[in-house]
Motif scaffolding. Sequence first.
Motif, PDB file in Angstrom:
ATOM      1  N   ALA A 229       0.823  -1.209   0.000  1.00  0.00           N
ATOM      2  CA  ALA A 229       0.000   0.000   0.000  1.00  0.00           C
ATOM      3  C   ALA A 229       0.854   1.254   0.000  1.00  0.00           C
ATOM      4  CB  ALA A 229      -0.929  -0.009   1.212  1.00  0.00           C
TER       5      ALA A 229
ATOM      6  N   LEU B 280      -3.143   2.084  -6.515  1.00  0.00           N
ATOM      7  CA  LEU B 280      -3.508   1.512  -5.223  1.00  0.00           C
ATOM      8  C   LEU B 280      -4.675   0.543  -5.388  1.00  0.00           C
ATOM      9  CD1 LEU B 280      -2.938   1.817  -2.069  1.00  0.00           C
ATOM     10  CD2 LEU B 280      -5.000   3.235  -2.067  1.00  0.00           C
TER      11      LEU B 280
ATOM     12  N   TRP C 242      -4.281  -0.039   3.722  1.00  0.00           N
ATOM     13  CA  TRP C 242      -4.886   0.372   2.446  1.00  0.00           C
ATOM     14  C   TRP C 242      -5.678   1.661   2.607  1.00  0.00           C
ATOM     15  CZ3 TRP C 242      -2.903  -1.930  -1.539  1.00  0.00           C
ATOM     16  CH2 TRP C 242      -2.487  -3.259  -1.476  1.00  0.00           C
TER      17      TRP C 242
ATOM     18  N   ARG D 204      -3.313   4.716   3.182  1.00  0.00           N
ATOM     19  CA  ARG D 204      -2.699   5.230   1.951  1.00  0.00           C
ATOM     20  C   ARG D 204      -3.733   5.904   1.052  1.00  0.00           C
ATOM     21  NH1 ARG D 204       1.191   8.032   0.367  1.00  0.00           N
ATOM     22  NH2 ARG D 204       2.066   7.557  -1.691  1.00  0.00           N
TER      23      ARG D 204
ATOM     24  N   LEU E 188      -4.626  -3.456  -4.551  1.00  0.00           N
ATOM     25  CA  LEU E 188      -5.491  -3.937  -3.475  1.00  0.00           C
ATOM     26  C   LEU E 188      -6.260  -5.200  -3.861  1.00  0.00           C
ATOM     27  CD1 LEU E 188      -7.699  -1.782  -1.175  1.00  0.00           C
ATOM     28  CD2 LEU E 188      -8.725  -3.695  -2.363  1.00  0.00           C
TER      29      LEU E 188
END
Length: 260
Positions: A5, A14, A143, A146, A18
Amino acid sequence: MSEAAGSVHRLDDLDAALVHCRACPRLVEWREEVARTRRAAFRDQQYWGRAVPGFGPADARLAIVGLAPAAHGANRTGRMFTGDRSGDVLFAALHELGLSSQAESNSAQDGMRLFGVRMTAPVHCAPPDNKPSTAERDTCSAWLTRELQLLRPDLRAIVVLGRFGWQALLPVLTDAGWLVPRPRPAFGHGVEYEIASAAGNGSIRLFGSYHVSQQNTFTGRLTPAMLKDVLGRAAGYAGLVVQTRSRLDGDGGGISRAVR
């Protein structure tokens, strides 16, 4: 997954990283089992069955933070709050306020757009019984940290749906560079708190709302009017253009106004 992340510098990167997360064995097993067995009503559909990224533009001024993807909702469609009753309520409210292009969100291919709004969650995989563990929440927090860091240049307000999301978000805000006061702000429907930046360069406002779960909306604990009030106040604070009309006025009866 904290390193994965933290190593990305664009929101779309991102999101792409993920969806490959497999950090929580219980959640991975459950999301994939649901995707294999499916609900009878969706037996002919291909389930997403992976971690679900946030949804909305990278320059969003308002973030909406939920709990986790629903097993036969976002876990099926691959998009936050899409394909279940909770999403029906949320998107209807956003549409009435002029913050989404459509009132219904049925699939990730339906053309839905959000205007100045980003949807996300502290847990990105569907949990059994809609109850992620504390360890799963903490594992997934990098996650969201970020994501908020990347949204930070434009982000002005956050609406949190439910107590779990509220409790999960507060430490994430600290990690993302905001000064969460002590004692921590208490959750409640309609509450709002100003959260200062640790760098001294602005603040965000945090708004609380009951979750758009069927348990809340079917019993009347959360009504469409209550939800629209919180979303409208948050959007206004964020400087977004909101609608003042009701859906009962028809598609052509709306009046838009910019509020701050």
